[in-house]
Scaffold this motif. Structure first.
Motif, PDB file in Angstrom:
ATOM      1  N   ILE A   1       0.833  -1.208   0.000  1.00 33.72           N
ATOM      2  CA  ILE A   1       0.000   0.000   0.000  1.00 33.72           C
ATOM      3  C   ILE A   1       0.869   1.260   0.000  1.00 33.72           C
ATOM      4  O   ILE A   1       0.671   2.180  -0.808  1.00 33.72           O
ATOM      5  CB  ILE A   1      -0.945  -0.004   1.218  1.00 33.72           C
TER       6      ILE A   1
ATOM      7  N   ALA B   1      -3.846   1.077  -4.018  1.00 31.08           N
ATOM      8  CA  ALA B   1      -3.724   1.014  -2.562  1.00 31.08           C
ATOM      9  C   ALA B   1      -5.034   0.555  -1.920  1.00 31.08           C
ATOM     10  O   ALA B   1      -5.037  -0.252  -0.990  1.00 31.08           O
ATOM     11  CB  ALA B   1      -3.308   2.377  -2.014  1.00 31.08           C
TER      12      ALA B   1
ATOM     13  N   PHE C   1      -5.604  -2.803   0.325  1.00 24.91           N
ATOM     14  CA  PHE C   1      -6.186  -2.661   1.666  1.00 24.91           C
ATOM     15  C   PHE C   1      -7.339  -3.651   1.851  1.00 24.91           C
ATOM     16  O   PHE C   1      -7.442  -4.324   2.876  1.00 24.91           O
ATOM     17  CB  PHE C   1      -6.668  -1.216   1.841  1.00 24.91           C
TER      18      PHE C   1
ATOM     19  N   ASP D   1      -2.114   4.281   7.263  1.00 22.55           N
ATOM     20  CA  ASP D   1      -3.134   5.204   6.760  1.00 22.55           C
ATOM     21  C   ASP D   1      -3.170   6.467   7.623  1.00 22.55           C
ATOM     22  O   ASP D   1      -4.232   7.006   7.922  1.00 22.55           O
ATOM     23  CB  ASP D   1      -4.508   4.500   6.758  1.00 22.55           C
TER      24      ASP D   1
ATOM     25  N   LEU E   1      -7.631   5.308   2.983  1.00 19.24           N
ATOM     26  CA  LEU E   1      -7.803   4.034   2.312  1.00 19.24           C
ATOM     27  C   LEU E   1      -9.248   3.591   2.456  1.00 19.24           C
ATOM     28  O   LEU E   1      -9.859   3.748   3.517  1.00 19.24           O
ATOM     29  CB  LEU E   1      -6.875   2.971   2.918  1.00 19.24           C
TER      30      LEU E   1
END
Length: 440
Positions: A73, A85, A89, A155, A216
């Motif tokens: 990611i 990404a 995730f 994130d 994300l």
């Protein structure tokens, strides 16, 4: 991911929250050990140490999917591919959910066989079964929480991850005490507190999404089979390293039982849990630098990548010196955190701590250096290093040194392993440098 430039930003925004969060994870087991030791004595410590490898197994799966997904990611974000990404995730979360459900079912169906496989003796079997039967009922939230902490950290949620981990640890210690002492639930109460703690952690992490702080998102394309292998392979080194921790505890238990019986296992339980705390600090440093290394690898910013790596290495080296000194100066005080009133166990554990803590001079740099290869998605190198350091070399040292020097060799096995691993890392780095110079 926001770009950071100063060492202060790197340390405060990534390394320090990483250390704080991993300290929280270590306290899950540490709280159990301290209160079980004080409430149930040496038999409780023996049973708990036999059960601990299963905690490593669950954590290994969570970290494999979490670190594997997070590495890819952050690299995708560095390359300017937010859609990719999101898909990665989604894959990482799906793998955590699937593994959690399967392992919960299998472990509870074969609970007796699992206890015997881990080395439970007739005397310790009832306690081991009580602990694992309760704890493994929470395998699903534990794996999901382990993976989610890495994903949320990547994130831009490193501080929230630290809060979630520390809150879970405080909950665990508090309810360990309530379940073991006022309610008299014994080792089953310790397992229940440990199992409920990640549920609280997941509730806290959910605020990252409820407050819309996330960057994300779930993606329908992320549920396709393509790409699952990439996540698993990218996180395989972390899986091997964490799983090997459980295998090593299993091996240490077996060797020590042969040399010194249940008394030795009780002493090793204290040493192993102190080591767990120190390893968590070093892992926290490595998890803190991982998002930045992966991001700058994707962005092609090698000077910044080297800056992050050097800061992580110096932090690990400084803390390693601190922990080594602590073990040499205050071994009895450290052992007394876990058990009181058993003078024989305390006398037995003091020299063990002094020898075992030599390993911390080398361990921190080894963990951070290995993470650099994993964070750059150099799968084969990171996997080989993890197998060498976390399994092959340590098992060789354990069996060879214990055969030559008895229990003194057992306590020195980790130090010899870490020193050898650091030499291997230096050698690999020199070879890569010479190869690059030859190509240029």
């Amino acid at each position: 991911m926001e770009k950071v430039r100063s060492r202060r930003d790197i340390f405060l925004s990534y390394i320090l929250p990483g250390i704080g969060g991993m300290l929280g994870v270590s306290l899950y087991v540490l709280g159990d050990t301290m209160l079980v030791g004080r409430g149930l004595g040496a038999p409780g410590l023996t049973a708990l140490n036999i059960a601990i490898p299963m905690i490593n197994v669950l954590n290994a799966f969570g970290l494999m999917f979490g670190i594997g997904g997070a590495t890819l990611i952050s690299k995708a974000l560095g390359e300017g591919k937010p859609g990719e990404a999101d898909r990665l995730f989604t894959k990482a979360l799906a793998l955590c959910v699937g593994a959690g459900l399967v392992i919960t079912l299998l472990s509870l169906l074969f609970l007796d066989e699992l206890c015997l496989f881990l080395g439970a003796s007739p005397a310790s079997f009832p306690m081991v079964k009580d602990y694992l039967g309760t704890y493994l009922s929470f395998a699903f939230p534990f794996i999901l929480f382990s993976g989610a902490t890495v994903l949320v950290r990547n994130d831009r949620g490193s501080r929230l991850v630290m809060v979630a981990m520390l809150a879970g640890s405080v909950f665990n210690v508090l309810f360990d005490y309530i379940f073991i002492f006022p309610l008299g639930m014994g080792i089953r109460g310790a397992a229940l507190a440990t199992g409920l703690a990640p549920c609280l952690g997941l509730a806290i992490l959910s605020f990252h999404y409820l407050m819309r702080n996330n960057h994300l998102n779930l993606s329908a394309g992320g549920l396709s089979l393509r790409g699952f292998f990439r996540v698993v392979s990218a996180g395989l080194a972390g899986f091997v390293l964490e799983l090997s921790s459980g295998i090593i505890i299993f091996a240490f238990n077996a060797v020590i039982l042969g040399l010194d019986g249940d008394r030795g296992v009780s002493g090793y339980s204290i040493v192993a849990n102190l080591s767990l705390l120190v390893v968590a600090v070093f892992q926290g440093i490595s998890y803190g630098v991982q998002p930045l290394i992966s991001f700058h690898e994707g962005a092609g910013d090698q000077p910044m990548l080297r800056k992050v790596f050097r800061l992580g290495m110096w932090t690990a080296l400084g803390l390693g010196l601190f922990f080594f000194a602590l073990g040499q100066l205050f071994p009895r005080a450290l052992a007394s955190l876990f058990i009181t009133g058993d003078e024989a166990i305390l006398r037995y554990t003091v020299p063990a701590i002094r020898l075992y803590f030599i390993a911390f001079l080398f361990m921190g740099p080894c963990i951070v250096w290995t993470m650099k290869y994993q964070a750059r998605n150099q799968v084969l190198i990171s996997l080989a290093l993890s197998l060498l350091r976390g399994l092959a070399l340590l098992l060789i040292c354990l069996y060879a040194l214990s055969a030559l020097f008895g229990m003194k060799g057992v306590w020195l096995a980790l130090a010899v392993t870490e020193a050898g691993s650091l030499m291997a890392l230096f050698t690999l780095d020199r070879v890569k440098r010479r190869k690059n110079m030859a190509q240029n």
